[in-house]
Design a protein around this motif. Structure first.
Motif, PDB file in Angstrom:
ATOM      1  N   GLN A   6      23.812 100.543 -38.585  1.00 14.10           N
ATOM      2  CA  GLN A   6      23.125 100.596 -39.872  1.00 14.10           C
ATOM      3  C   GLN A   6      21.696 100.069 -39.769  1.00 14.10           C
ATOM      4  O   GLN A   6      21.371  99.322 -38.859  1.00 14.10           O
ATOM      5  CB  GLN A   6      23.897  99.743 -40.879  1.00 14.10           C
ATOM      6  CG  GLN A   6      23.972  98.269 -40.481  1.00 14.10           C
ATOM      7  CD  GLN A   6      24.928  97.449 -41.323  1.00 14.10           C
ATOM      8  OE1 GLN A   6      26.046  97.885 -41.598  1.00 14.10           O
ATOM      9  NE2 GLN A   6      24.489  96.252 -41.743  1.00 14.10           N
ATOM     10  N   GLU A   7      20.865 100.463 -40.718  1.00 16.98           N
ATOM     11  CA  GLU A   7      19.507  99.923 -40.799  1.00 16.98           C
ATOM     12  C   GLU A   7      19.481  98.566 -41.493  1.00 16.98           C
ATOM     13  O   GLU A   7      18.648  97.725 -41.200  1.00 16.98           O
ATOM     14  CB  GLU A   7      18.599 100.886 -41.580  1.00 16.98           C
ATOM     15  CG  GLU A   7      17.914 101.910 -40.710  1.00 16.98           C
ATOM     16  CD  GLU A   7      16.850 102.670 -41.478  1.00 16.98           C
ATOM     17  OE1 GLU A   7      17.223 103.573 -42.236  1.00 16.98           O
ATOM     18  OE2 GLU A   7      15.660 102.345 -41.297  1.00 16.98           O
ATOM     19  N   GLU A   8      20.386  98.370 -42.427  1.00 18.28           N
ATOM     20  CA  GLU A   8      20.371  97.179 -43.266  1.00 18.28           C
ATOM     21  C   GLU A   8      20.771  95.926 -42.495  1.00 18.28           C
ATOM     22  O   GLU A   8      21.559  95.975 -41.571  1.00 18.28           O
ATOM     23  CB  GLU A   8      21.337  97.346 -44.444  1.00 18.28           C
ATOM     24  CG  GLU A   8      21.086  98.549 -45.285  1.00 18.28           C
ATOM     25  CD  GLU A   8      21.644  99.848 -44.665  1.00 18.28           C
ATOM     26  OE1 GLU A   8      22.646  99.785 -43.929  1.00 18.28           O
ATOM     27  OE2 GLU A   8      21.042 100.897 -44.900  1.00 18.28           O
ATOM     28  N   ASP A   9      20.217  94.803 -42.946  1.00 18.12           N
ATOM     29  CA  ASP A   9      20.594  93.504 -42.407  1.00 18.12           C
ATOM     30  C   ASP A   9      22.028  93.196 -42.838  1.00 18.12           C
ATOM     31  O   ASP A   9      22.602  93.904 -43.678  1.00 18.12           O
ATOM     32  CB  ASP A   9      19.633  92.429 -42.934  1.00 18.12           C
ATOM     33  CG  ASP A   9      19.722  91.132 -42.162  1.00 18.12           C
ATOM     34  OD1 ASP A   9      20.372  91.082 -41.093  1.00 18.12           O
ATOM     35  OD2 ASP A   9      19.132  90.139 -42.634  1.00 18.12           O
ATOM     36  N   HIS A  81      25.637  96.935 -35.405  1.00 19.53           N
ATOM     37  CA  HIS A  81      24.392  97.098 -34.634  1.00 19.53           C
ATOM     38  C   HIS A  81      23.379  97.777 -35.537  1.00 19.53           C
ATOM     39  O   HIS A  81      23.687  98.782 -36.165  1.00 19.53           O
ATOM     40  CB  HIS A  81      24.619  97.924 -33.371  1.00 19.53           C
ATOM     41  CG  HIS A  81      23.616  97.620 -32.307  1.00 19.53           C
ATOM     42  ND1 HIS A  81      22.262  97.817 -32.473  1.00 19.53           N
ATOM     43  CD2 HIS A  81      23.767  97.095 -31.073  1.00 19.53           C
ATOM     44  CE1 HIS A  81      21.636  97.449 -31.378  1.00 19.53           C
ATOM     45  NE2 HIS A  81      22.519  96.997 -30.508  1.00 19.53           N
ATOM     46  N   ARG A  82      22.221  97.207 -35.595  1.00 22.98           N
ATOM     47  CA  ARG A  82      21.172  97.772 -36.437  1.00 22.98           C
ATOM     48  C   ARG A  82      20.300  98.736 -35.642  1.00 22.98           C
ATOM     49  O   ARG A  82      20.207  98.669 -34.415  1.00 22.98           O
ATOM     50  CB  ARG A  82      20.301  96.650 -37.018  1.00 22.98           C
ATOM     51  CG  ARG A  82      21.083  95.769 -37.983  1.00 22.98           C
ATOM     52  CD  ARG A  82      20.235  94.665 -38.540  1.00 22.98           C
ATOM     53  NE  ARG A  82      19.193  95.228 -39.416  1.00 22.98           N
ATOM     54  CZ  ARG A  82      18.152  94.527 -39.846  1.00 22.98           C
ATOM     55  NH1 ARG A  82      17.986  93.263 -39.470  1.00 22.98           N
ATOM     56  NH2 ARG A  82      17.263  95.081 -40.640  1.00 22.98           N
ATOM     57  N   TYR A  83      19.617  99.611 -36.358  1.00 21.28           N
ATOM     58  CA  TYR A  83      18.608 100.485 -35.761  1.00 21.28           C
ATOM     59  C   TYR A  83      17.409 100.507 -36.712  1.00 21.28           C
ATOM     60  O   TYR A  83      17.457  99.980 -37.820  1.00 21.28           O
ATOM     61  CB  TYR A  83      19.162 101.899 -35.504  1.00 21.28           C
ATOM     62  CG  TYR A  83      19.546 102.646 -36.748  1.00 21.28           C
ATOM     63  CD1 TYR A  83      20.814 102.542 -37.274  1.00 21.28           C
ATOM     64  CD2 TYR A  83      18.623 103.464 -37.421  1.00 21.28           C
ATOM     65  CE1 TYR A  83      21.178 103.230 -38.429  1.00 21.28           C
ATOM     66  CE2 TYR A  83      18.982 104.155 -38.576  1.00 21.28           C
ATOM     67  CZ  TYR A  83      20.254 104.022 -39.071  1.00 21.28           C
ATOM     68  OH  TYR A  83      20.604 104.694 -40.215  1.00 21.28           O
TER      69      TYR A  83
END
Length: 156
Positions: A6-9, A81-83
């Protein structure tokens, strides 16, 4: 097993609470949080952009967690895991492993991180004062993952 790319924190405390909510069979939770550093290989880093292949990345993470679950008796696993574009201090990755005992939770958490660093299809691009650059895999990451080879540490 629960996996998110995900993009979110994310909220570490909320994730651990969710991992253990209503469970009385969990005796230990081991977790790891990876953060963006402000320096790498002798250069300042002002930002890092992570890219991935949707679908392929989630499957690779699921395969890694399944391998951990085959090696240790685990009650629950959460991987995030963020992107996207992240700056120093931002959280990149979260791994939490719940088990009946600390030994299996610690080992499985470290195993998942070592394999994630070498097998998960992410590409990292750093912004430095000298310009942007792609980050290559490190030999140290490969060596860390290699120690978990068959007949190595851990396992049932």
């Amino acid at each position: 097993m629960s996996i998110s790319v995900q993009e979110e924190d994310f909220d570490v405390g909320a994730e651990i609470d969710a991992l253990t909510a209503g469970r009385v069979d969990v005796g230990a939770v081991a977790s790891f949080v990876g953060l963006v550093r402000d320096a790498n290989e002798g250069s300042g880093v002002s930002a890092m952009t992570l890219e991935h292949y949707p679908g392929m990345t989630e499957q690779a993470l699921a395969d890694i967690v399944a391998e951990a679950e085959a090696r240790w008796r685990l009650n629950a696993v959460r991987v995030i895991h963020r992107y996207g574009r992240l700056v120093p201090g931002d959280r990149i990755v979260f791994v939490a492993v719940a088990g009946a005992h600390r030994g299996e939770a610690f080992a499985a958490c470290e195993f998942i991180m070592d394999y994630l660093k070498t097998r998960a299809p992410f590409w990292k691009r750093e912004e430095t004062p000298q310009g942007a650059r792609w980050v290559d895999a490190r030999e140290g990451d490969d060596a860390a993952a290699a120690r978990w080879g068959t007949g190595g540490e851990g396992g049932r």
